[in-house]
Structure formats: C-alpha cells, structure tokens
Design an enzyme around this catalytic site. Structure first.
Site, PDB file in Angstrom:
ATOM      1  N   CYS A   1       0.819  -1.219   0.000  1.00 48.98           N
ATOM      2  CA  CYS A   1       0.000   0.000   0.000  1.00 48.98           C
ATOM      3  C   CYS A   1       0.853   1.270   0.000  1.00 48.98           C
ATOM      4  O   CYS A   1       1.510   1.551  -0.991  1.00 48.98           O
ATOM      5  CB  CYS A   1      -0.991  -0.040   1.158  1.00 48.98           C
ATOM      6  SG  CYS A   1      -2.449   1.007   0.909  1.00 48.98           S
TER       7      CYS A   1
ATOM      8  N   ARG B   1     -11.902   6.604  -3.325  1.00 49.02           N
ATOM      9  CA  ARG B   1     -11.196   5.624  -2.502  1.00 49.02           C
ATOM     10  C   ARG B   1     -11.599   4.206  -2.898  1.00 49.02           C
ATOM     11  O   ARG B   1     -12.781   3.913  -3.088  1.00 49.02           O
ATOM     12  CB  ARG B   1     -11.504   5.860  -1.023  1.00 49.02           C
ATOM     13  CG  ARG B   1     -10.834   4.849  -0.081  1.00 49.02           C
ATOM     14  CD  ARG B   1     -10.905   5.274   1.357  1.00 49.02           C
ATOM     15  NE  ARG B   1     -10.044   6.406   1.629  1.00 49.02           N
ATOM     16  CZ  ARG B   1      -8.730   6.329   1.875  1.00 49.02           C
ATOM     17  NH1 ARG B   1      -8.144   5.136   1.894  1.00 49.02           N
ATOM     18  NH2 ARG B   1      -8.026   7.409   2.106  1.00 49.02           N
TER      19      ARG B   1
ATOM     20  N   HIS C   1      -3.913  -5.826   1.780  1.00 50.72           N
ATOM     21  CA  HIS C   1      -3.806  -6.009   3.224  1.00 50.72           C
ATOM     22  C   HIS C   1      -4.461  -7.355   3.561  1.00 50.72           C
ATOM     23  O   HIS C   1      -4.927  -8.077   2.704  1.00 50.72           O
ATOM     24  CB  HIS C   1      -4.540  -4.888   3.968  1.00 50.72           C
ATOM     25  CG  HIS C   1      -3.948  -3.532   3.734  1.00 50.72           C
ATOM     26  ND1 HIS C   1      -2.734  -3.149   4.249  1.00 50.72           N
ATOM     27  CD2 HIS C   1      -4.422  -2.458   3.048  1.00 50.72           C
ATOM     28  CE1 HIS C   1      -2.482  -1.899   3.899  1.00 50.72           C
ATOM     29  NE2 HIS C   1      -3.478  -1.462   3.164  1.00 50.72           N
TER      30      HIS C   1
END
Length: 237
Positions: free
Chosen positions: A95, A129, A193
């Site tokens: 990330c 997002r 993640h």
C-alpha cells in the site's frame, strides 16, 4: 541460503507504516520459515534508525499521508534499502509502502511527492477511494494461486517498462488499470492487506524461496480449504 544459515527479516519503519496490521506479514514469514527448520532473526527498524544492508527479506507496510511522506524522505536520505536490494535481498512493499517504492506518489492534497525510485512506477491520487475485497490472478511466471486481500487506498499506480504486473484484478481496483501490484526481480509491491501473507501463504513461500532456495512443502490443506471457501464467498458477492 544465507551464508550463516540465519534468515534475517527486516521490518521497516513500524512506527510510521503499520496502520493496517501489516506486521502480520513478518509473523507469517517467521512461522513458515521456522516450520521448515530455518532459523530467523527479525529486525525492527524505526524511522530514526539506519536501514541495515545485511537483511534477506525486507517488508514495509501501509499508513497515512504524513507518515508516508516522512518515510519516503528518510528512506531516500538513508539509501540502505537500495543497497540491500542491489545486493540480492527480497522485498514486499504494501500500500503506502508500495507507492513509496516508485518515482512519485500523491501527497496530502494530491500534490506529487518524490518516492525512492526502487520500482519503475508512479502513483497519484485517484478520483475515489478503493475499499473492499480484492481478488486477482497472478502472473503465470510466478506460479502462484489466486491472490486475495483487502484494499483501502486512494492511489492510482502506473507501471513503467521496468516492472511487470503482479496480477490481473478479478474483483476490486488495485492499480486502477485492471492490474494489481507489480514486481521486478525479487521486489513485490501490492495494495493487498489482510495481512497479505496471511491471506496468501504461497506468496510468503515465494519470498522465502528467493533467499533460501527450494522449500519443502507444508501441509496447508486445512487452510487452503478455508481459503477457497472465502474466495468463493467474495466472488459471489
């Protein structure tokens, strides 16, 4: 295999970039190495410390805008990570850490911020997002099963000629171009993640094999059944 038979795992800047539980990647590498009788040593490198050049596998995680900018500044000034990778070390960057590896990334207001230039990528702030489960089919050259994970980022990442896409997105946004992550040599970048290596132990084994050679198999049958069940649920949503 490392010359002294100790696998050194280096966790970079946990005081800045460990927002989403990415330290779990360290734990997975430790466990999968130790289950095979490989001794490990884990080094936690705070942002005030120099990055050691003698590690075998380096990991860096995700975080917020200001810590990301500070991490990039300190890694550029330090130079130890570049020297370690040039010396043959492996790396997983997740990330915010993934974006830092490139030439630029988007700052707090979307302004371009200089990365460390370890990977031929450039990131910027995207229009919305990306949040949710991500599923991606890995580049066949790596011989890995389908990747799964959770993404939560504003990044759009463009890949240059010096890298290959890690995987093709089946569900989710990833880089924003139909692909997720990238790799070059023994360096992998990803938005996943979960932590990424807990969700994808074959990726952990790939990182290990790049440093220690062919690995004896582990009995992951029970875990794999659960992984496949989870994958089917995600794809059905």
């Amino acid at each position: 295999m490392p010359s002294d038979s100790v696998l050194r795992i280096v966790w970079i800047y946990p005081d800045l970039l460990s927002t989403y539980g990415d330290q779990g990647n360290v734990l997975v590498l430790e466990q999968r190495a130790q289950r095979r009788g490989i001794e490990t040593e884990t080094i936690h490198v705070r942002s005030s410390d120099p990055v050691p050049e003698g590690g075998d596998i380096y990991l860096i995680g995700g975080g917020e805008d200001r810590p990301q900018i500070l991490a990039a500044q300190r890694l550029r000034k330090d130079g130890g990570l570049h020297r370690a990778i040039a010396g043959g070390a492996s790396m997983l960057a997740v990330c915010a850490g993934y974006q830092i590896m490139g030439s630029t990334f988007g700052g707090e207001e979307g302004q371009p911020v200089q990365g460390i230039g370890l990977l031929d990528i450039a990131s910027a702030r995207g229009p919305a997002r990306a949040v949710g489960e991500l599923v991606a089919e890995v580049d066949s050259a790596l011989g890995l099963p389908t990747l799964t994970g959770f993404e939560n980022h504003m990044g759009v990442t463009r890949l240059g000629a010096g890298v290959r896409p890690l995987s093709r997105t089946v569900k989710g946004i990833g880089n924003g171009d139909g692909y997720e992550g990238c790799y070059a040599g023994h360096v992998v970048g990803t938005y996943l993640h979960g932590p990424a290596l807990a969700r994808n132990p074959a990726l952990a084994d790939l990182l290990l094999s790049w440093r220690v050679g062919q690995l004896p198999p582990l009995d992951d049958s029970r875990y794999e059944a659960l992984r496949q069940e989870r994958l089917a649920t995600v794809l059905a949503d």
